[in-house]
Design an enzyme around this catalytic site. Structure first.
Site, mmCIF file in Angstrom:
data_model
loop_
_atom_site.group_PDB
_atom_site.id
_atom_site.type_symbol
_atom_site.label_atom_id
_atom_site.label_comp_id
_atom_site.label_asym_id
_atom_site.label_seq_id
_atom_site.Cartn_x
_atom_site.Cartn_y
_atom_site.Cartn_z
ATOM 1 N N ASP A 189 38.749 46.382 82.925
ATOM 2 C CA ASP A 189 39.837 45.723 83.652
ATOM 3 C C ASP A 189 40.646 46.781 84.410
ATOM 4 O O ASP A 189 40.551 47.982 84.122
ATOM 5 C CB ASP A 189 40.731 44.977 82.661
ATOM 6 C CG ASP A 189 41.610 43.934 83.333
ATOM 7 O OD1 ASP A 189 41.335 43.575 84.500
ATOM 8 O OD2 ASP A 189 42.569 43.480 82.702
ATOM 9 N N GLU A 196 40.370 48.657 89.857
ATOM 10 C CA GLU A 196 40.268 48.682 91.327
ATOM 11 C C GLU A 196 40.411 50.089 91.932
ATOM 12 O O GLU A 196 39.776 50.303 92.980
ATOM 13 C CB GLU A 196 41.321 47.742 91.949
ATOM 14 C CG GLU A 196 41.053 46.279 91.765
ATOM 15 C CD GLU A 196 41.307 45.809 90.340
ATOM 16 O OE1 GLU A 196 40.647 44.831 89.930
ATOM 17 O OE2 GLU A 196 42.133 46.417 89.644
ATOM 18 N N ASP A 225 42.469 37.725 89.003
ATOM 19 C CA ASP A 225 43.636 36.935 88.591
ATOM 20 C C ASP A 225 43.901 35.793 89.559
ATOM 21 O O ASP A 225 44.516 35.985 90.613
ATOM 22 C CB ASP A 225 44.873 37.834 88.500
ATOM 23 C CG ASP A 225 44.747 38.877 87.406
ATOM 24 O OD1 ASP A 225 43.780 38.803 86.636
ATOM 25 O OD2 ASP A 225 45.615 39.763 87.328
#
Length: 506
Positions: free
Chosen positions: A111, A114, A187
């Site tokens: 997670d 990015e 998300d």
């Protein structure tokens, strides 16, 4: 991340999870496979062993003028490994020994890769990366940072999961990340717009090479009502990666959280996914061996039909299953487009001709779902988790059509690498129909062994009354299940030819 000690990756909270190995083993006995989350942010803590190793070996990213980059994530101020260096990826892979080999965790979820930081969203552009010997700034490395983290995680999980196969998830990636991880769309929000978007995103990711994909069912941010949750679940069960997930800040979002009738409906569609697993697994095998996307927009299904080009809601899962989710509240059906061929409404059993729009009834207990005529679709019995039934019998749902159609069923151990040594079964089914004869043939490849002795075969849509059924030159008994166009017959798993002989027309 709440399992960690103060959000420190590769640790367990001593107060909340004092015996992680025992907990994971007890969950395993109940059919649960534990997956833990890992972030790239390593807490700046001089008493933290991962931080100490990263500092000692100079594994963390630096700013252009030399100092280590600091960014805030869940643990507070963190340093970040430079996964664009081979030696850093090797180090990172080795960190998974405790979680996977010693504790028994079955998979890892990457997670915030990015990469994400709280101050400005991601790294400043002047952060430097090794880039496997071709150094550059974060402007160059940003898009591949998450993929390189997923790559390092995959190598670690693969090494320490052996002889089982690895399972990893990533929130971020780049072209080629499908070699290392499954993924989800990030998300999203509990809204009808984001349900519509989830459908489009997953189709486009699939045809871009990333088939093992899904969305947060029900929405990550805010809370859905029961109707939105069920409609989202009706889409999500057809996505290779199927997961309900929410921030946890807006109330419960489990399949049973909305009361009746929604709990019963959630159970119905989750059970349908379990029944479709052999079909989905075969589609997955096609994807890994042939490169065909699992989720196929209509423009991919028939590139010769201009009417398919601008259809976005409808998609096929594999060769033979077409779905068109409901993405508006308060409706009981929708118009959809069927590509060329004939298609059976899964719920009614009625056949519709393709290359035209049709109306599909879809009250809340149904999702528009069609099966390609001529197809053979394998079904499992309902089970509560994969592996609950050691050798579930396969039912073959066969859909009559005039002409010829080929379908595939691929089976292997589900875990391990025996398939690389021939321990698999690749079954090719061919149907051929006319008004005077309907045949089903099976060709078997591979050295694997069936875990069951018989197929339960359901033949849908026969155009005439059946006089007899012959399997490998022997007449067998059969049942008329509900009407003249649906019959049931049990046949040996190694049959080669089934013939349906119609009654003479009087």
């Amino acid at each position: 991340m709440d399992y960690m000690e103060g959000f420190r990756c590769f640790t367990w909270s001593k107060s909340h999870f004092p015996e992680p190995h025992r907990m994971v083993q007890e969950l395993k006995e109940d059919g649960f496979k534990t997956v833990v989350i890992i972030d790239p942010g390593i807490k700046i803590d001089h008493d933290y062993w991962v931080y100490q190793e990263g500092i000692k070996n100079d594994y963390f990213c630096r700013r252009a003028d030399g100092p280590l980059y600091k960014g805030t994530v869940w643990p507070g101020l963190c340093h970040f490994p430079d996964y664009t260096r081979e030696e850093v990826r090797t180090w990172w892979a080795g960190l998974f020994k405790g979680l996977i080999q010693e504790t028994g965790v079955k998979g890892v979820w990457n997670d915030m890769n990015e990469p994400a930081v709280f101050e400005i969203g991601t790294f400043p552009n002047d952060v430097r990366h090794h880039y496997d010997g071709d150094p550059g700034s974060h402007r160059k490395a940003h898009n591949i940072y998450g993929m390189q983290m997923a790559r390092a995680t995959y190598e670690g999980v693969k090494n320490f999961s052996y002889p089982d196969r690895p399972f990893t998830i990533t929130r971020s990636g780049y072209a080629g990340v499908q070699r290392f991880a499954s993924g989800w769309t990030g998300d999203n929000i509990a809204s009808w717009d984001h349900l519509w978007l989830a459908n489009i995103q997953c189709q486009r990711l699939s045809i871009s090479g990333m088939s093992f994909i899904g969305s947060d069912i029900g929405g990550f941010i805010k809370s859905p009502d029961g109707e939105l949750y069920i409609r989202w679940l009706q889409l999500g069960i057809f996505h290779p990666f199927c997961r309900t997930h929410s921030s946890g800040d807006h109330g419960d979002q489990e399949p049973w959280s909305f009361g009746e009738p929604y709990t019963a409906l959630a159970r119905k569609f989750i059970e349908l996914r379990y029944q479709l697993l052999p079909y989905m697994y075969s589609t997955f095998w096609q994807y890994t061996t042939q490169g065909t996307p699992m989720l196929r927009p209509l423009a991919f299904v028939d590139q010769t039909d201009p009417d398919c080009y601008h259809r976005m809601a409808e998609f096929c899962l594999g060769d033979n299953l077409l779905v068109c989710p409901i993405t508006q509240p308060g409706v009981d059906g929708r118009i959809l487009y069927l590509p060329q061929g004939n298609w059976y409404n899964f719920w009614t059993g009625l056949m519709e001709a393709g290359k035209r729009e049709v109306w599909a009834d879809a009250p809340l207990d149904k999702v528009p779902m069609f099966i390609k005529a001529g197809a053979v679709v394998p079904f499992y019995p309902v089970q509560q988790y994969v592996g609950e039934l050691a050798a579930p019998q396969v039912a073959l749902h066969v859909y009559y059509n005039q002409g010829t159609c080929v379908s595939e069923l691929y089976e292997d151990g589900g875990e391990g690498y025996g398939y690389t040594e021939g321990n698999f079964l690749h079954k090719v089914f061919r149907t051929e129909g006319s008004l005077t004869l309907f045949t089903l043939t099976q060709e078997r490849k591979g050295d694997g062994q069936d875990g069951y002795r018989y197929y339960a075969i359901f033949i849908h849509g026969l155009q005439t009354h059946t006089a007899k059924i012959i399997v490998d030159e022997q007449e067998v008994t059969w049942e008329n299940v509900a009407a003249t166009n649906l019959i049931f017959v049990s046949v040996p798993n190694d049959f080669t030819l089934l013939q349906v002989i119609p009654s003479p027309i009087v």
